[in-house]
Design an enzyme around this catalytic site. Structure first.
Site, short mmCIF file in Angstrom:
data_model
loop_
_atom_site.label_atom_id
_atom_site.label_comp_id
_atom_site.label_asym_id
_atom_site.label_seq_id
_atom_site.Cartn_x
_atom_site.Cartn_y
_atom_site.Cartn_z
CE LYS A 1 -42.45 49.44 17.38
NZ LYS A 1 -43.61 50.00 16.74
CG ASN B 1 -43.79 45.57 8.75
OD1 ASN B 1 -44.52 46.28 9.44
ND2 ASN B 1 -42.72 46.04 8.13
CD GLU C 1 -39.96 48.78 8.51
OE1 GLU C 1 -40.61 49.41 9.35
OE2 GLU C 1 -40.47 48.22 7.53
CE LYS D 1 -41.86 51.92 10.94
NZ LYS D 1 -42.48 50.70 10.38
P1 NAD Z 1 -57.48 54.56 16.76
O1 NAD Z 1 -56.45 55.52 17.15
O2 NAD Z 1 -58.40 54.93 15.65
O3 NAD Z 1 -58.35 54.17 18.03
C1 NAD Z 1 -59.42 53.26 17.90
C2 NAD Z 1 -60.71 53.81 18.49
O4 NAD Z 1 -60.65 53.70 19.91
C3 NAD Z 1 -60.97 55.28 18.19
O5 NAD Z 1 -62.33 55.43 17.88
C4 NAD Z 1 -60.65 55.98 19.52
O6 NAD Z 1 -61.42 57.15 19.69
C5 NAD Z 1 -61.01 54.93 20.52
N1 NAD Z 1 -60.28 54.99 21.78
C6 NAD Z 1 -58.96 55.17 21.94
N2 NAD Z 1 -58.62 55.01 23.23
C7 NAD Z 1 -59.75 54.76 23.91
C8 NAD Z 1 -60.04 54.48 25.27
N3 NAD Z 1 -59.07 54.37 26.20
N4 NAD Z 1 -61.32 54.27 25.63
C9 NAD Z 1 -62.32 54.32 24.67
N5 NAD Z 1 -62.10 54.55 23.37
C10 NAD Z 1 -60.83 54.76 23.00
O7 NAD Z 1 -56.85 53.15 16.31
P2 NAD Z 1 -55.57 52.33 16.81
O8 NAD Z 1 -55.91 50.93 16.49
O9 NAD Z 1 -55.12 52.70 18.15
O10 NAD Z 1 -54.43 52.84 15.80
C11 NAD Z 1 -54.49 52.58 14.42
C12 NAD Z 1 -53.50 53.49 13.73
O11 NAD Z 1 -52.20 53.24 14.22
C13 NAD Z 1 -53.44 53.30 12.22
O12 NAD Z 1 -53.54 54.54 11.59
C14 NAD Z 1 -52.06 52.68 11.99
O13 NAD Z 1 -51.53 53.05 10.74
C15 NAD Z 1 -51.29 53.26 13.13
N6 NAD Z 1 -50.10 52.47 13.52
C16 NAD Z 1 -48.93 53.13 13.67
C17 NAD Z 1 -47.79 52.44 14.07
C18 NAD Z 1 -46.51 53.17 14.29
O14 NAD Z 1 -45.49 52.51 14.53
N7 NAD Z 1 -46.51 54.48 14.27
C19 NAD Z 1 -47.86 51.06 14.32
C20 NAD Z 1 -49.09 50.42 14.17
C21 NAD Z 1 -50.21 51.13 13.76
N1 GLY Z 2 -45.43 48.78 13.66
C1 GLY Z 2 -44.22 48.54 12.96
C2 GLY Z 2 -43.06 49.38 13.38
O1 GLY Z 2 -43.17 50.17 14.28
O2 GLY Z 2 -42.02 49.28 12.81
#
Ligand code: NAD
Ligand code: GLY
Length: 362
Positions: A228, A246, A238, A143
């Site tokens: 997953k 979800n 999906e 995704k």
């Molecule tokens: P993010 O990518 O914003 O990372 C969180 C914070 O951690 C950022 O400030 C980043 O700079 C920092 N960071 C990352 N790795 C680090 C490390 N190793 N050491 C120190 N700092 C680090 O947030 P996230 O929670 O990883 O991702 C959230 C996003 O993922 C949302 O946009 C959500 O929509 C998306 N998402 C996508 C899917 C998918 O299937 N594609 C699934 C779930 C969530």
């Molecule tokens: N995080 C939900 C999905 O990948 O389908």
């Protein structure tokens, strides 16, 4: 090195999990897609921590690589940043034989993946996830996308990477709060798909709170990826089963939007959402009270901001209704028939149940 294969016809790929594997990225990427050149997309925080190390790894394998860092944070999943990325990909001379590498959390993964999916009608990409959430969830399953001002993740596509390379040792630099936000997605896998994994999490809980416990974390991440990958293999786009991923997200998304994305990390909002979904499962007599108690006991151990007292059921219900996952008939929830047994239901009176939960269980 642990390997989990995502088995999809014509577009399967391995997930490689090992502490220290960042330094082996050149050899692994060469084997996965042999690019003529490679463009790393990262964010400013991750780039300053791991960017040079990754560039070195590619150079040692003879891969011409460059790196671009976007600002850290959700706001980078935007048209403006994406357009700027396209310009940089064009100026760097990326061809259809080139490869994009996403080095970062879910934000970078979603953004870089969508850039790779659409640049020249789609080029190869690899994921090098650096948050716990990205390692157990967002880097697997293809995704990709960006946000629109009217909602999150509304623009995007499915574009599977050629390789997911995970180095759990990078989690030691993650802020504690980010780590715990990722842990709620970890527990989700036990709840929706595997009672033995849930029991393992209960028994190892103390050790799992510290990302420096390399062996344990590697094991945990591997099980999540296995679950997953299996769900994605059965329902890539999906249309059915994948919806169980979800679990907890219906209320989770509502909590995020009702608090204008300022109070909760995504995983923290999902944590409350999972508590509510388990409670609703019990109220609707799908889940036995002792199983519910076991679930709630573990979820209550998470550090997370509570649901604010000022947020009432009616407000949250309105936010749930406008979420993109609503159906024509009503609000779809992922519920549990037992630990590890998720299913989908459109329950009667969700607003009333929500009000009751807010009064009794928060
Ligand atoms: P993010 O990518 O914003 O990372 C969180 C914070 O951690 C950022 O400030 C980043 O700079 C920092 N960071 C990352 N790795 C680090 C490390 N190793 N050491 C120190 N700092 C680090 O947030 P996230 O929670 O990883 O991702 C959230 C996003 O993922 C949302 O946009 C959500 O929509 C998306 N998402 C996508 C899917 C998918 O299937 N594609 C699934 C779930 C969530
Ligand atoms: N995080 C939900 C999905 O990948 O389908």
């Amino acid at each position: 090195m642990k390997t989990v294969n995502v088995r999809l016809p014509g577009r399967g790929y391995p997930i490689l999990i090992q502490a220290g594997s960042l330094d082996d990225a050149g050899r692994r990427v060469r084997r996965a897609c042999a690019p003529d050149r490679l463009f790393i997309i990262t964010d400013a925080t991750v780039g300053s921590l791991y960017g040079d190390r990754l560039l070195d790894a590619f150079r040692r394998s003879g891969i011409t690589a460059s790196l671009h860092a976007v600002p850290a944070g959700e706001n980078s999943k935007s048209w403006r940043i994406l357009q700027d990325l396209y310009t940089r990909l064009i100026e760097s001379g990326l061809t259809r034989d080139s490869c994009v590498a996403a080095l970062g959390g879910g934000v970078v993964g979603d953004l870089a993946g969508f850039a790779a999916a659409t640049y020249l009608r789609g080029i190869a990409w690899v994921q090098i996830p650096t948050t716990l959430l990205a390692q157990v969830d967002s880097s697997v399953g293809g995704k990709t996308g960006i946000n629109h001002e009217l909602g999150k993740n509304l623009i995007g596509s499915f574009h599977q990477p050629r390789l997911v390379l995970m180095d759990p040792s990078v989690l030691t630099t993650l802020e504690k709060r980010e780590y715990w936000a990722g842990m709620s997605e970890v527990v989700k896998y036990g709840l929706i798909r595997s009672e033995p994994f849930f029991a393992w999490l209960e028994s190892k809980w103390e050790g799992l709170g510290d990302p420096a416990n390399a062996g344990l974390i590697e094991q945990m991440v591997t099980v999540c990826c296995r679950i997953k990958a299996d769900v994605v293999r059965r329902d890539e786009k999906e249309s059915g089963l994948r919806r169980i991923l979800n679990f907890g997200h219906t209320l989770g998304h509502a909590l995020e939007s009702a608090t204008e994305y300022g109070l909760f990390r995504h995983g923290e909002a999902v944590l409350h959402g999972m508590r509510f979904a388990a409670w609703l499962s019990m109220k609707r007599e799908h889940l036995k009270p002792d199983a519910y108690q076991r679930i709630d006991d573990l979820l209550k151990r998470f550090p997370a901001p509570p649901v604010p007292n000022g947020l009432d059921g009616a407000t949250l219900y309105e936010h749930m209704r406008t979420d993109k996952k609503r159906t024509g008939q009503g609000l779809r929830f992922i519920l549990l028939k037992g630990i590890g047994k998720a299913f989908t239901e459109i329950p009667d009176h969700p607003a009333r149940h929500l009000e009751e939960w807010l009064t009794n269980a928060r």
